[in-house]
Design an enzyme around this catalytic site. Structure first.
Site, short mmCIF file in Angstrom:
data_model
loop_
_atom_site.label_atom_id
_atom_site.label_comp_id
_atom_site.label_asym_id
_atom_site.label_seq_id
_atom_site.Cartn_x
_atom_site.Cartn_y
_atom_site.Cartn_z
N ASN A 10 15.15 59.43 62.36
CA ASN A 10 16.01 59.73 61.22
C ASN A 10 15.41 59.01 60.02
O ASN A 10 15.51 57.79 59.92
CB ASN A 10 17.43 59.22 61.53
CG ASN A 10 18.36 59.36 60.33
OD1 ASN A 10 18.00 59.96 59.32
ND2 ASN A 10 19.55 58.78 60.44
N LYS A 12 16.31 59.10 57.03
CA LYS A 12 17.31 58.74 56.00
C LYS A 12 16.77 59.11 54.61
O LYS A 12 16.10 60.12 54.48
CB LYS A 12 17.66 57.25 56.13
CG LYS A 12 18.10 56.90 57.56
CD LYS A 12 18.72 55.54 57.71
CE LYS A 12 19.12 55.34 59.16
NZ LYS A 12 19.80 54.06 59.39
N HIS A 93 26.80 60.65 61.09
CA HIS A 93 26.15 59.33 61.04
C HIS A 93 27.07 58.35 60.32
O HIS A 93 27.76 58.72 59.37
CB HIS A 93 24.80 59.45 60.31
CG HIS A 93 23.95 58.23 60.49
ND1 HIS A 93 24.20 57.07 59.80
CD2 HIS A 93 22.89 57.98 61.30
CE1 HIS A 93 23.31 56.14 60.18
NE2 HIS A 93 22.51 56.68 61.09
N GLU A 95 26.50 56.18 58.20
CA GLU A 95 26.24 56.06 56.76
C GLU A 95 26.92 57.20 55.99
O GLU A 95 27.37 57.02 54.86
CB GLU A 95 24.72 56.02 56.50
CG GLU A 95 24.16 54.66 56.93
CD GLU A 95 22.72 54.67 57.39
OE1 GLU A 95 22.01 55.66 57.14
OE2 GLU A 95 22.30 53.68 58.00
N GLU A 164 25.50 54.78 68.09
CA GLU A 164 24.87 53.82 67.18
C GLU A 164 25.91 52.81 66.70
O GLU A 164 26.67 53.08 65.75
CB GLU A 164 24.30 54.55 65.95
CG GLU A 164 23.28 55.61 66.29
CD GLU A 164 22.41 55.95 65.08
OE1 GLU A 164 21.20 55.75 65.18
OE2 GLU A 164 22.95 56.38 64.05
N GLY A 170 19.75 48.85 61.33
CA GLY A 170 18.96 48.22 60.28
C GLY A 170 19.08 46.71 60.21
O GLY A 170 18.71 46.09 59.22
N SER A 210 18.30 49.63 65.48
CA SER A 210 17.19 48.66 65.59
C SER A 210 16.34 48.88 66.84
O SER A 210 15.86 47.91 67.43
CB SER A 210 17.72 47.22 65.53
OG SER A 210 18.34 46.97 64.28
P1 13P Z 1 17.51 51.63 62.45
O1 13P Z 1 16.61 52.09 63.57
O2 13P Z 1 16.78 51.43 61.16
O3 13P Z 1 18.38 50.50 62.85
O4 13P Z 1 18.51 52.87 62.14
C1 13P Z 1 19.20 53.45 63.19
C2 13P Z 1 19.86 54.67 62.67
O5 13P Z 1 20.81 54.61 61.92
C3 13P Z 1 19.31 55.97 63.10
O6 13P Z 1 20.16 57.01 62.78
#
Ligand code: 13P
Length: 252
Positions: A10, A12, A93, A95, A164, A170, A210
């Site tokens: 992803n 982002k 997601h 976010e 997640e 992150g 992560s």
């Molecule tokens: P990270 O791997 O950067 O922690 O992000 C995970 C994520 O949100 C994937 O959708």
């Protein structure tokens, strides 16, 4: 671990055309790990370009609108991303839930629109640190998923779920293997209840938060972990394919 683990990047809000060389490198490397299904979800602006550059990996979107078309300035429909070359869409997601106030009903409506447009789904779920600290993580994720999942006959072919935990995204913190295994077992139970045993057995449940080449093998070896949804580490072919390699080793 599923018969064919699924490793999804992803990206982002990262990536301009300069990232196309990374997509090509991921695609080339993926040809060495045919046991693993590798995919990337770049920003909307790169879907078509990445789709044209790659042969082996699938390309997906990170969101879509509930409507097919209309007066929705700045939004993108499921049929538009499908037309650009996307084969799947990531929905719900954390976010998007946080930054765009998406609730479970909207995630479900988007998933219905995406299925209609021929896209497969990756539906995300996950609890906050506060919810986990209160001991309510499994209860929360069950309710979240129950209200987000679409009614669908061939869920085994069209649906992937990604767990997640928000506090692991992150941050460099991953959930403990025990917590991941317990949550994935809970999610499997819910999928069986919703779609029946046979379909549930073919739905892949990804872990995200992560994931790195260093921790991927331990995570991928857990029961009911069928792959990974990877943010930061998917932006470089080296680290992303290190995760695909870990999945390939576990799948063997
Ligand atoms: P990270 O791997 O950067 O922690 O992000 C995970 C994520 O949100 C994937 O959708």
């Amino acid at each position: 671990m599923a018969e064919r683990p699924f490793i999804v990047g992803n990206w982002k809000m990262h990536g301009t055309r300069a990232m196309l060389s990374e997509a090509r490198a991921i695609d080339r490397a993926a040809q060495r790990y045919m046991k693993v299904e590798v995919a990337v979800a770049p920003p909307f602006t790169l879907i078509h370009a990445v789709h044209r550059e790659v042969e082996q990996i699938a390309v997906g979107a990170q969101d879509c609108h509930t409507a097919e078309a209309g007066a929705h300035t700045g939004d993108i429909s499921a049929s538009m991303v499908a037309d650009a070359g996307a084969k799947f869409v990531i929905l719900g997601h954390s976010e998007r839930r946080e930054n765009h106030a998406e609730d479970n009903a909207e995630v479900r409506a988007k998933s219905e629109a995406a299925l209609e447009a021929g896209l497969n789904l990756i539906i995300c779920c996950g609890e906050s640190a506060e919810t986990r600290d209160k001991g309510k993580a499994e209860q929360y994720v069950t309710a979240q998923l129950r209200a987000s999942l679409p009614q669908i006959d061939n869920a085994g072919e069209r649906l992937t779920v990604a767990y997640e935990p928000i506090w692991a995204i992150g941050t460099g913190n991953t959930a403990t293997p025990e917590d991941v295994a317990a949550m994935h077992a809970t999610i499997r139970g819910l999928l069986t209840e919703t779609y029946g045993e046979e379909a549930s057995a073919s739905i892949r449940i990804l872990y995200g938060g992560s994931v790195k080449p260093e921790n991927a093998k331990e995570l991928m070896a857990l029961p009911d972990v069928d792959g990974a949804l990877v943010g930061g580490a998917s932006l470089s072919a080296d680290s992303f394919m290190g995760i695909a390699l870990a999945a390939a080793e576990v799948a063997e």
